[in-house]
Each structure stands twice: as structure tokens, then as C-alpha cells.
Write an enzyme that holds these catalytic residues in place. Sequence first.
Site, mmCIF file in Angstrom:
data_model
loop_
_atom_site.group_PDB
_atom_site.id
_atom_site.type_symbol
_atom_site.label_atom_id
_atom_site.label_comp_id
_atom_site.label_asym_id
_atom_site.label_seq_id
_atom_site.Cartn_x
_atom_site.Cartn_y
_atom_site.Cartn_z
ATOM 1 N N GLN A 162 -3.948 11.518 3.873
ATOM 2 C CA GLN A 162 -4.322 10.350 3.057
ATOM 3 C C GLN A 162 -5.817 10.513 2.791
ATOM 4 O OE1 GLN A 162 -3.000 7.681 1.396
ATOM 5 N NE2 GLN A 162 -5.119 7.310 0.822
ATOM 6 N N GLN A 174 -7.695 9.377 -0.089
ATOM 7 C CA GLN A 174 -8.479 8.300 -0.683
ATOM 8 C C GLN A 174 -8.943 7.373 0.440
ATOM 9 O OE1 GLN A 174 -6.489 5.566 -3.358
ATOM 10 N NE2 GLN A 174 -8.288 5.350 -4.651
ATOM 11 N N GLY A 231 0.960 0.975 1.634
ATOM 12 C CA GLY A 231 2.249 0.752 0.997
ATOM 13 C C GLY A 231 2.614 1.964 0.171
ATOM 14 N N GLY A 232 1.638 2.402 -0.608
ATOM 15 C CA GLY A 232 1.869 3.560 -1.449
ATOM 16 C C GLY A 232 0.566 4.229 -1.790
ATOM 17 N N GLU A 278 -0.874 6.973 -4.832
ATOM 18 C CA GLU A 278 -0.493 7.536 -6.130
ATOM 19 C C GLU A 278 -0.745 9.041 -6.252
ATOM 20 O OE1 GLU A 278 -2.995 5.488 -5.390
ATOM 21 O OE2 GLU A 278 -4.748 5.788 -6.668
ATOM 22 N N ASN A 279 -0.461 9.809 -5.229
ATOM 23 C CA ASN A 279 -0.683 11.252 -5.316
ATOM 24 C C ASN A 279 0.073 11.792 -6.535
ATOM 25 O OD1 ASN A 279 -0.513 11.068 -1.795
ATOM 26 N ND2 ASN A 279 -2.361 11.429 -2.973
ATOM 27 N N HIS A 322 3.420 -0.068 -9.356
ATOM 28 C CA HIS A 322 1.969 0.039 -9.164
ATOM 29 C C HIS A 322 1.543 1.509 -9.055
ATOM 30 C CE1 HIS A 322 -2.036 -1.175 -7.603
ATOM 31 N NE2 HIS A 322 -1.928 -0.045 -6.937
ATOM 32 N N GLU A 323 2.187 2.243 -8.168
ATOM 33 C CA GLU A 323 1.775 3.651 -7.980
ATOM 34 C C GLU A 323 2.010 4.448 -9.262
ATOM 35 O OE1 GLU A 323 -0.022 3.768 -5.586
ATOM 36 O OE2 GLU A 323 0.771 2.117 -4.401
ATOM 37 N N HIS A 364 -0.684 4.015 -11.839
ATOM 38 C CA HIS A 364 -1.884 4.826 -11.578
ATOM 39 C C HIS A 364 -1.835 6.172 -12.314
ATOM 40 C CE1 HIS A 364 -4.459 2.786 -8.714
ATOM 41 N NE2 HIS A 364 -3.481 2.579 -7.840
ATOM 42 N N GLU A 389 -8.111 0.125 -9.477
ATOM 43 C CA GLU A 389 -7.070 -0.787 -8.978
ATOM 44 C C GLU A 389 -6.848 -2.009 -9.872
ATOM 45 O OE1 GLU A 389 -4.977 0.092 -6.887
ATOM 46 O OE2 GLU A 389 -5.977 1.735 -5.833
ATOM 47 N N ASP A 403 -13.699 2.113 3.518
ATOM 48 C CA ASP A 403 -12.519 1.643 4.249
ATOM 49 C C ASP A 403 -12.778 0.298 4.933
ATOM 50 O OD1 ASP A 403 -10.587 3.649 3.747
ATOM 51 O OD2 ASP A 403 -11.567 4.979 5.190
ATOM 52 N N TYR A 431 -8.499 -5.334 -6.645
ATOM 53 C CA TYR A 431 -7.160 -5.379 -7.237
ATOM 54 C C TYR A 431 -6.968 -6.635 -8.079
ATOM 55 C CZ TYR A 431 -5.618 -1.793 -3.853
ATOM 56 O OH TYR A 431 -5.458 -0.649 -3.118
ATOM 57 N N ARG A 455 1.591 0.085 8.662
ATOM 58 C CA ARG A 455 1.030 -0.355 7.376
ATOM 59 C C ARG A 455 0.026 -1.469 7.585
ATOM 60 N NH1 ARG A 455 4.524 -2.508 2.175
ATOM 61 N NH2 ARG A 455 2.714 -2.803 0.817
ATOM 62 N N MET A 456 -1.225 -1.225 7.180
ATOM 63 C CA MET A 456 -2.310 -2.170 7.462
ATOM 64 C C MET A 456 -2.062 -3.548 6.877
ATOM 65 S SD MET A 456 -5.680 0.219 7.215
ATOM 66 C CE MET A 456 -5.229 1.197 5.791
ATOM 67 N N LYS A 457 -1.413 -3.570 5.711
ATOM 68 C CA LYS A 457 -1.149 -4.843 5.060
ATOM 69 C C LYS A 457 -0.356 -5.785 5.968
ATOM 70 C CE LYS A 457 0.961 -6.882 1.014
ATOM 71 N NZ LYS A 457 1.904 -6.714 -0.097
HETATM 72 N N1 BES Z 1 -4.568 3.833 -4.152
HETATM 73 C C1 BES Z 1 -4.059 2.756 -3.393
HETATM 74 C C2 BES Z 1 -4.145 2.980 -1.905
HETATM 75 C C3 BES Z 1 -5.532 3.217 -1.382
HETATM 76 C C4 BES Z 1 -6.647 2.618 -1.926
HETATM 77 C C5 BES Z 1 -5.709 4.039 -0.301
HETATM 78 C C6 BES Z 1 -7.924 2.879 -1.419
HETATM 79 C C7 BES Z 1 -6.967 4.290 0.208
HETATM 80 C C8 BES Z 1 -8.077 3.710 -0.356
HETATM 81 C C9 BES Z 1 -2.608 2.421 -3.781
HETATM 82 O O1 BES Z 1 -2.363 2.569 -5.139
HETATM 83 C C10 BES Z 1 -2.375 0.982 -3.457
HETATM 84 O O2 BES Z 1 -3.065 0.164 -3.995
HETATM 85 N N2 BES Z 1 -1.412 0.671 -2.614
HETATM 86 C C11 BES Z 1 -1.072 -0.679 -2.239
HETATM 87 C C12 BES Z 1 0.186 -1.146 -2.902
HETATM 88 C C13 BES Z 1 0.032 -1.834 -4.197
HETATM 89 C C14 BES Z 1 1.374 -2.394 -4.658
HETATM 90 C C15 BES Z 1 -1.030 -2.890 -4.266
HETATM 91 C C16 BES Z 1 -0.811 -0.712 -0.751
HETATM 92 O O3 BES Z 1 -0.779 0.335 -0.137
HETATM 93 O O4 BES Z 1 -0.608 -1.792 -0.213
HETATM 94 ZN ZN ZN Z 2 -3.421 1.141 -6.342
#
Ligand code: BES
Ligand code: ZN
Length: 612
Positions: free
Chosen positions: A127, A129, A277-278, A280-281, A304-305, A308, A327, A384, A392, A561-563
Site C-alpha cells: 500500500q 499511497q 476499503g479500496g 485504486e491501483n 469510487h475506486e 479514480h 479524492e 497519514d 473527500y 480496516r481503519m474506517k
Molecule cells: N486512494 C484512496 C485510499 C488512500 C488514500 C490510501 C490516501 C492511502 C492514502 C481510496 O481511493 C479511498 O479513498 N478509499 C476509501 C473508500 C472510498 C469509497 C471513500 C477507503 O478506503 O475507505
Molecule cells: Zn479515493
Amino acid sequence: MSRLDPHSFFDADQPRTRHLSLDVEVDFAHQVVAGRVTLDLGAPSAGPLDLDTKGLTIAAATTAAGAAVPWALGAEEPIRGRRLRLDLPAGTARVVVAFETSPEAIGLQWLAPQQTAGKRHPFLFTQFQPIHARTMLPCQDTPIVRATYEARVVVPGELTAVMSAAPAEAVASGAPNASGHAGPTEGAGAVEDGRRALRFAMPQPVPSYLIALAVGDLTSRDLSPRSRVWAEPATVGAAAHEFAGIEEMIRAAERMFGPYEWDRYDMLVLPPAFPYGGMENPRMTFLTPTVLAGDRSLVDLVAHEMAHSWTGNLVTNATMDHFWLNEGFTVWAERRILEALHGEEAAALGWAIGQNALDESLARYPAGSPYTVLRTHLEGVDPDDVYSSVPYEKGARFVAVLERAVGRERFDRFMRRYMDRFRFTSITTEEFLAFLESELPGVAARVDADTWLHQPDMPAGAPVFRSKRLEALRSLAERWGAGARPSREEAAGWNANELLFYLQHLPRPLEEASCRWLDAQFRLTPQGNYEVLCEWLAIAAASDYEPAFPRLREVLRTVGRMKYLRPLYGAMGGNPRTRAMARALFAEAAPGYHALSRRVVEGVMARYEGEK
Ligand code: BES
Ligand code: ZN
């Protein structure tokens, strides 16, 4: 010297990498990736070339012809890591650096077999990014630089690798949208003394943060001529079911944003420790398995991905100070895709759920915080540490304001020209504004773009997305204390997002009887939709509702998953019993979490004492 990116040692006065060639072996026993990278500078060059590294051991540097290249590592800095300065002899067009990663590399997560669905093989994923490519390879680790790449990756013979790239044979044969590498049993990749070498090629130029690799017991299912999903064998069937509609989504996106430029749209479903969550590789979106709800109710995340692929991978931010460009536009685009596929009501629900995430992020920062500004100044700040929903959702609202100001048709035409003008580049907020002014003169001033971009918090008069449907749900939830309850028939008609929105607006903590009623009425504890499940578990944790604890423990032991970790550990801070449970669980689960997830949870738990 011209340092344009506060998070990189990249010097704009020096040559730029045009193409990068990786040749590495993945060593699970030692948790290192070792090998060499060849940086192709496109033209004979000379003098200093500064690369980013973090935790890397450098073994040697040579020209392509094998002549020694003098090199020196600078002092370690906490965010940027160490500068690797190469002193290129005159006429050097390609330089080769031999290196080895550290087992602590933050860009790599090594999973033990028990953290996978199959429980038999280890797993590795990257990972990169925002700024972690430098923990796997020495490179100009800034999105300002885009390069094409190729790779040869040696993995244990029973495993397969995928990358954000095509199989090299496909590119060489002029059929870059041929499918990915077959699994080891299907014969691709030479096996020698128990190892396989797999070759990849990425013909479109990408920033370093979009280089990606995953290695594990992987197999795949075709979804359409240009899309397949990769996962462990135990997961691939569920994944193929969930994403069966992917081609329709790609077509909806293409109708709005223009042709899909990356040949294939493949997806990889990772083990649950994946911290996002995802991601966008390009050519290979990485996804958490928590999107596999079973009923396709979480595929918005793929929208979303996928978005991107245009707003991000085609046109990305020059540095993390312009992350909102990446974002914010993508959230806006994601909701346009949702609207095209499922109608206005579904898109409105997306905006409303996003509003919740935005409000929570804004509440995490004091009023006037620099981290609620869109165009940031993050010199000395770890991106981070300031990751939030602000770029977003505030970003998407700014884009929506622009769209409203000129009307959808004109704005869509503007978007096409924007992506056309900046395709395969990385831009700043200022470049975006100049383009906006040239294409839609006066609009920036009319919407007060300056306040949107440069002031903290939300501008007065920012759009708030409301719909009758949602207001009814909100009012029902907010009248919980007065005894308002949905009837069984009413509740049976709600979709997952409506249920989520309702739960998000319930007061907390709730009485035990209330928790019991909710759980029974909506069958919450056995939920397959992780958004709904985690919202419920946060209510249950905040309410000290014991019957949900076994499920809560199970989630926190497996999901990285951090979210979800942030609100769940947060909700456990409310009383001594759940606080003790949180500490015990974290002690047990932390070794399986990504280092970033660990950091987030530690931050949440550090605030427990202070509050009480
Ligand atoms: N590119 C991001 C993930 C990211 C951003 C990783 C910054 C590291 C640093 C990815 O597109 C993203 O936004 N994922 C979201 C899901 C989305 C539906 C909002 C996530 O992982 O929650
Ligand atoms: Zn994103």
C-alpha cells in the site's frame, strides 16, 4: 535545488525517471523484498540524482554498463526517510540500484497463514499511497514524476503475484487487455527450485504511489472481457458474485468521463487485514473483503475506486497538498456513477452518508484547524496522520458547487476538457484554478473558490444534501427517545444504506432494551453488510450491550480496516468495562494490524483517560 514536494527528496532540477524496471524476490521467511531497480532517465545525464528511501538497505549502484556509481545515504528523517544521493557519471541514461527492504517497511504488510481465508499460505500486499513506495524501492517517490514500469517478481512456487500492471507477455504481444497471470497450477511463470518468476509491464506512466504488488494463494474469475476478480480460492466465488455487474459500471463511467484508458479493470480482494476499503491501483483495484456483503449493497466503493481511473490515475495531485483534487473529484464522480446506475435517490443517500463522515472528521479537529482546509501546507506533517474525510467530502461539495453554478451539461463538458488537458499528469490546485478560469471565466469568483480552497471548516452556505426520504429517516431516529419506532413492514422495505443512515442518527448510548429491540428488529449482529454491522457494533459498544460483544471481538480480531477500527475502539472508550475489553483486544490483535491501523487505534485509546 528545487524541491516541489514537501514529502519527497525529489529535486526538479535533476533528471526524472521515465521508466523503471524492478527485479525482485519476495522472501516470506525473512519478510524482505530484495533485488534491484533500474531507473531509466530517458536521456544521458550526469551529476546528482536524489531518490527517496525509507528503511532500505542499499547494496550497490551502477550504470547499466556496470560502472560504479558513487552514492550516499543522508540522515534519517521521521517522515521522508533517507535521501539516497547518486552521483551519476557523465552520460548515464540508466542507473541500477541493488537494495533490500526492512521487515518493518510500512508499505508492505506480511500476513501469516492464519490471517488468510485459506489459512495455509502467507500473504503479502503493498500500500504505497501516500508516500510509502520508498519503503520498497529507491525511487523519486512523488506524484510529480510519472513513469512506465516493468517487473520481474520471484515468489514461492505455490503462490501467485499480481501487480498494478499487465502480464508482460500480453503487452509484448500487442494485446495489453489480455487477462492476468494464471495461477501456478495453470502453468504460467517458470518454476525452478520451488520458485516462480512472474513478469509484468505497465505501459501507461504512473506516479510511484500507484505501483502495487500482492502475493498469495490467488485465483481469478472472469467478469467480462476486460475485467476479472482475483482472490483466495475460498473467497473468489463470493467476489465474482458481488462484482458481476462491473462491466455495466465501467460503461456508465465511460459515458460520462470518456473511454477507460487502462485496458483492463481487474480487482483483487485482499484478506481482512487490508487497512483501507479500496485502493485504486491501476488495472488492479485492491479491495477489502468487507465489501462482500453478499447482496451487492457495498459496490459503491468500487464505483469510487473505478472513478479514480479518470479523476486520480489519469489526472492526479502533484503532491499531498493537493490531495483534495484527487479524492474530492473522485467522490463527486463516484456519486455521478451511482446516479447513472441507480437513480437520484441513491446518489442523494450517498451524499447524506458522506455528510456524516464529514461532520465526524470536522469534529475531530478544532475550529480553524489547518487540516480542514482543502489546499493544505503539509511540510513537516505526515499525511497519514491527517487523513480524514475532509478532502473527500468537502472537496466533493466544492465540485458540486461548481457543477451547480454552470449547470450539469456545461460542467460535464468542462470535466472532459479538464481530463483531456491534464491526462497522465499530476497537477496543483493553482493549475486547476487557472484552467477553470480559462474555461469557465468568473465561475471561481462567483462560488468564492478562494474560501472553499483556503479557509478551514465549511463555508457558509455550503450545500447540505437533503431528500424527503432521508429527512423522514432522520426524524424517526432522532425521535427514538420519544418512543418513535419503525414498524416491521416499514423497516422491511429499507435498503442497507437507508438502515445505515437511520442507525447513524440514533442517539447513544441506548438502553439495553432498546439495543435488544434494534438487534431483533433488524437482525443486526449477524449482518453481512459491514457498514451496517459496524455502525451497530459502535452503538452496542457505546451502550455496553453485551450480547453483541462476541461479534465485536470477532470483527476487531480480524478486520484491519481503519474506517471501522477508529469508531469501534472509540465507542469502547465510554465506560471501564468496554475500555478494558478494548485494551485486551488490542493487545491480542495489534500484531495482525497494519502499522497504520495500529497507530490509529493507539491514538484513539490514548484519548480514553483524558476524557474520563
Ligand atoms: N486512494 C484512496 C485510499 C488512500 C488514500 C490510501 C490516501 C492511502 C492514502 C481510496 O481511493 C479511498 O479513498 N478509499 C476509501 C473508500 C472510498 C469509497 C471513500 C477507503 O478506503 O475507505
Ligand atoms: Zn479515493
